[in-house]
Design a protein around this motif. Structure first.
Motif, PDB file in Angstrom:
ATOM      1  N   ILE A   1      -9.053   2.015  -5.297  1.00 30.30           N
ATOM      2  CA  ILE A   1      -8.079   1.245  -6.085  1.00 30.30           C
ATOM      3  C   ILE A   1      -8.555  -0.189  -6.295  1.00 30.30           C
ATOM      4  N   PHE A   2      -9.340  -0.705  -5.330  1.00 31.13           N
ATOM      5  CA  PHE A   2      -9.691  -2.120  -5.348  1.00 31.13           C
ATOM      6  C   PHE A   2     -10.917  -2.390  -6.223  1.00 31.13           C
ATOM      7  N   ASP A   3     -10.740  -2.225  -7.521  1.00 36.87           N
ATOM      8  CA  ASP A   3     -11.812  -2.556  -8.451  1.00 36.87           C
ATOM      9  C   ASP A   3     -11.484  -3.879  -9.131  1.00 36.87           C
ATOM     10  N   GLU A   4     -12.225  -4.209 -10.164  1.00 35.46           N
ATOM     11  CA  GLU A   4     -12.015  -5.512 -10.818  1.00 35.46           C
ATOM     12  C   GLU A   4     -10.674  -5.597 -11.531  1.00 35.46           C
ATOM     13  N   ASN A   5     -10.015  -4.470 -11.755  1.00 33.70           N
ATOM     14  CA  ASN A   5      -8.716  -4.473 -12.440  1.00 33.70           C
ATOM     15  C   ASN A   5      -7.544  -4.370 -11.474  1.00 33.70           C
ATOM     16  N   PHE A   6      -7.830  -4.507 -10.179  1.00 31.91           N
ATOM     17  CA  PHE A   6      -6.788  -4.336  -9.178  1.00 31.91           C
ATOM     18  C   PHE A   6      -5.680  -5.373  -9.359  1.00 31.91           C
ATOM     19  N   ASN A   7      -4.436  -4.907  -9.317  1.00 29.18           N
ATOM     20  CA  ASN A   7      -3.271  -5.774  -9.464  1.00 29.18           C
ATOM     21  C   ASN A   7      -2.565  -5.888  -8.114  1.00 29.18           C
ATOM     22  N   ALA A   8      -2.798  -7.004  -7.423  1.00 25.19           N
ATOM     23  CA  ALA A   8      -2.246  -7.182  -6.078  1.00 25.19           C
ATOM     24  C   ALA A   8      -0.724  -7.186  -6.085  1.00 25.19           C
ATOM     25  N   ALA A   9      -0.130  -7.788  -7.122  1.00 23.71           N
ATOM     26  CA  ALA A   9       1.326  -7.855  -7.190  1.00 23.71           C
ATOM     27  C   ALA A   9       1.939  -6.459  -7.268  1.00 23.71           C
ATOM     28  N   LYS A  10       1.309  -5.582  -8.056  1.00 24.58           N
ATOM     29  CA  LYS A  10       1.815  -4.203  -8.174  1.00 24.58           C
ATOM     30  C   LYS A  10       1.675  -3.461  -6.847  1.00 24.58           C
ATOM     31  N   MET A  11       0.566  -3.713  -6.160  1.00 20.09           N
ATOM     32  CA  MET A  11       0.336  -3.050  -4.876  1.00 20.09           C
ATOM     33  C   MET A  11       1.387  -3.490  -3.870  1.00 20.09           C
ATOM     34  N   LEU A  12       1.694  -4.780  -3.839  1.00 19.65           N
ATOM     35  CA  LEU A  12       2.709  -5.289  -2.925  1.00 19.65           C
ATOM     36  C   LEU A  12       4.069  -4.688  -3.244  1.00 19.65           C
ATOM     37  N   GLU A  13       4.362  -4.589  -4.539  1.00 18.89           N
ATOM     38  CA  GLU A  13       5.640  -4.004  -4.971  1.00 18.89           C
ATOM     39  C   GLU A  13       5.722  -2.539  -4.553  1.00 18.89           C
ATOM     40  N   TYR A  14       4.609  -1.821  -4.740  1.00 19.43           N
ATOM     41  CA  TYR A  14       4.556  -0.404  -4.370  1.00 19.43           C
ATOM     42  C   TYR A  14       4.763  -0.222  -2.868  1.00 19.43           C
ATOM     43  N   GLU A  15       4.031  -0.996  -2.066  1.00 19.53           N
ATOM     44  CA  GLU A  15       4.133  -0.867  -0.619  1.00 19.53           C
ATOM     45  C   GLU A  15       5.535  -1.237  -0.125  1.00 19.53           C
ATOM     46  N   SER A  16       6.132  -2.246  -0.737  1.00 19.92           N
ATOM     47  CA  SER A  16       7.489  -2.639  -0.352  1.00 19.92           C
ATOM     48  C   SER A  16       8.488  -1.530  -0.656  1.00 19.92           C
ATOM     49  N   LYS A  17       8.322  -0.899  -1.822  1.00 22.78           N
ATOM     50  CA  LYS A  17       9.211   0.202  -2.200  1.00 22.78           C
ATOM     51  C   LYS A  17       9.051   1.363  -1.228  1.00 22.78           C
ATOM     52  N   MET A  18       7.797   1.648  -0.859  1.00 24.71           N
ATOM     53  CA  MET A  18       7.552   2.739   0.080  1.00 24.71           C
ATOM     54  C   MET A  18       8.123   2.414   1.458  1.00 24.71           C
ATOM     55  N   ASP A  19       8.036   1.155   1.872  1.00 21.26           N
ATOM     56  CA  ASP A  19       8.596   0.749   3.161  1.00 21.26           C
ATOM     57  C   ASP A  19      10.093   1.043   3.226  1.00 21.26           C
ATOM     58  N   VAL A  20      10.792   0.745   2.116  1.00 19.27           N
ATOM     59  CA  VAL A  20      12.234   1.000   2.066  1.00 19.27           C
ATOM     60  C   VAL A  20      12.507   2.492   2.176  1.00 19.27           C
ATOM     61  N   PHE A  21      11.773   3.304   1.401  1.00 21.18           N
ATOM     62  CA  PHE A  21      11.987   4.753   1.419  1.00 21.18           C
ATOM     63  C   PHE A  21      11.657   5.339   2.788  1.00 21.18           C
ATOM     64  N   ILE A  22      10.529   4.907   3.368  1.00 18.79           N
ATOM     65  CA  ILE A  22      10.106   5.414   4.676  1.00 18.79           C
ATOM     66  C   ILE A  22      11.118   5.029   5.753  1.00 18.79           C
ATOM     67  N   GLY A  23      11.734   3.861   5.584  1.00 23.47           N
ATOM     68  CA  GLY A  23      12.728   3.409   6.557  1.00 23.47           C
ATOM     69  C   GLY A  23      14.009   4.218   6.521  1.00 23.47           C
ATOM     70  N   GLU A  24      14.159   5.056   5.496  1.00 24.53           N
ATOM     71  CA  GLU A  24      15.395   5.831   5.354  1.00 24.53           C
ATOM     72  C   GLU A  24      15.149   7.341   5.318  1.00 24.53           C
ATOM     73  N   ASN A  25      13.894   7.757   5.291  1.00 22.13           N
ATOM     74  CA  ASN A  25      13.564   9.173   5.134  1.00 22.13           C
ATOM     75  C   ASN A  25      12.414   9.589   6.054  1.00 22.13           C
ATOM     76  N   PRO A  26      12.297  10.892   6.358  1.00 19.68           N
ATOM     77  CA  PRO A  26      11.267  11.375   7.289  1.00 19.68           C
ATOM     78  C   PRO A  26       9.894  11.535   6.624  1.00 19.68           C
ATOM     79  N   LEU A  27       9.367  10.447   6.097  1.00 15.14           N
ATOM     80  CA  LEU A  27       8.031  10.446   5.502  1.00 15.14           C
ATOM     81  C   LEU A  27       7.103   9.618   6.384  1.00 15.14           C
ATOM     82  N   ASP A  28       6.087  10.268   6.957  1.00 14.19           N
ATOM     83  CA  ASP A  28       5.033   9.564   7.691  1.00 14.19           C
ATOM     84  C   ASP A  28       3.864   9.382   6.741  1.00 14.19           C
TER      85      ASP A  28
END
Length: 389
Positions: free
Chosen positions: A123-150
């Protein structure tokens, strides 16, 4: 498998594995999947640089047979390109939705949740969008905090710059360290904060720091009490800026700010003239090495952070991460000024000009470009009011 049942009260975990040699992660990958397997979760392997052969080697020591798992529906494999991309473009929102769907499918099929591993270094090529990655990880953190996803993300450290590596690490509550998954200090930075403010804790911090700084004296790194001088000046600057709690933490940070130097050859420290390229690279690593060492001790987080940043500069010309402006913590800005003033106030074999006046002229000229002007002003005020080494 307990068909038709699911542990709806269980929540998941979010982990990261960092590697620069594939052989390093077999134990981590096998351990993570075996944990999910034992807890009756469906397994999902998203591959890219990692292959099915890597997965096979990782799970075999745990008595897991890949073909049997695939035949029974216990594991599913998918290409990262097919999972992360939409029409050839990275689509993290699609990935998040797919993981949510796969978790619900696993529950509907009688599993107790989903256990997924994804290798994402590509994913980390010259077009990598750090803001999108942070948004994605934050969204996953919320879902993981409420559901049985490891979920476990795997990254090759050799293709990610150090600054991004720390950002990525800090998005995951658990990290594989040596032989097991442990709580990740970088993630829990807000929780750790200022750990303990009692006199006993402060004495313990300073006692530990003093012991470490003695190693420098024994190895002959400095001809004067450099660490003690940085400690005293950083503390004085912080107090002058009315950063009272930070002053206590910087007193400790100053004593061990160069602990990462322990990995550098002693003759490099006192080498006359310019360092060779590879020597400069080693030298530029010492704040990061110090940070990694110090964060393993339950010091207040600002101590480790200031150590990491004490060679950063406002214009981004510093090291090891090239941070700019407000990306640098106030502790890092203060420690940077204290370190420069202390270092330039005393003789070094590789520099002709030295002395307190030379040092203060240096930070005054560099104010707003290299050094925070408020910190510089507070430092000058300390010396005007009688501070001395």
């Amino acid at each position: 498998m307990k068909q038709g049942q699911s542990n709806s009260t269980e929540v998941g975990s979010h982990s990261v594995i960092l590697y620069n040699d594939l052989s390093e992660i077999e134990r981590a990958l096998g351990s993570f999947f075996f944990s999910g397997y034992r807890r009756e979760k469906k397994l999902l392997f998203i591959y890219d640089r990692l292959t099915l052969a890597d997965l096979l080697r990782a799970i075999e020591p745990y008595g897991m047979d890949l073909e049997e798992l695939r035949d029974s529906g216990r594991i599913e494999v998918a290409s990262a390109r097919d999972t992360y991309l939409r029409d050839g473009v990275l689509d993290l929102e699609r990935m998040a939705k797919k993981l949510e769907e796969k978790t619900r499918e696993a529950l509907d099929s009688g599993f107790d949740g989903l256990c997924v591993v994804g290798e994402g270094s590509w994913i980390f090529d010259e077009n990598f969008n750090a803001a999108k990655m942070l948004e994605y990880e934050s969204k996953m953190d919320v879902f993981i905090g409420e559901n049985p996803l490891d979920a476990c993300c795997i990254y090759d450290t050799s293709v990610i710059n150090k600054r991004m590596l720390l950002q990525i690490s800090g998005l995951h509550p658990f990290i594989f360290d040596t032989d097991s998954f442990t709580p990740n200090y970088d993630y829990f930075k807000d929780t750790y904060g200022h750990v303990c403010e009692s006199d006993e804790c402060r004495q313990l911090y300073m006692g530990t720091a003093t012991m470490a700084s003695e190693m420098f004296r024994i190895r002959g790194f400095y001809t004067e009490d450099h660490c003690k001088n940085v400690s005293r000046l950083a503390c004085a600057i912080a107090r002058k800026m009315n950063e009272i709690r930070l002053a206590v933490e910087l007193e400790t940070a100053g004593m061990i700010h160069d602990i990462g130097m322990m990995t550098i050859f002693s003759d490099m420290i006192g080498k006359p003239g310019k360092l060779a390229w590879f020597e400069s690279q080693l030298l530029h690593e010492h704040p990061l090495v110090g940070y990694e060492l110090v964060k393993k001790v339950p010091f207040p987080r600002p101590i480790a952070k200031a150590i990491l940043e004490h060679h950063e500069r406002l214009d981004g010309s510093g090291y090891p991460l090239g941070l700019k402006g407000d990306e640098i913590s106030i502790g890092g800005k203060i420690l940077a000024v204290a370190e420069v003033v202390s270092a330039m106030s005393f003789y070094r074999i590789y520099r002709d000009d030295y002395g307190v006046e030379v040092a203060l002229n240096e930070i005054e000229k560099g104010a707003d470009r290299f050094y925070d002007s408020d910190v510089v002003g507070a430092c000058l005020k300390c010396f005007e009011e009688g501070f001395e080494f």
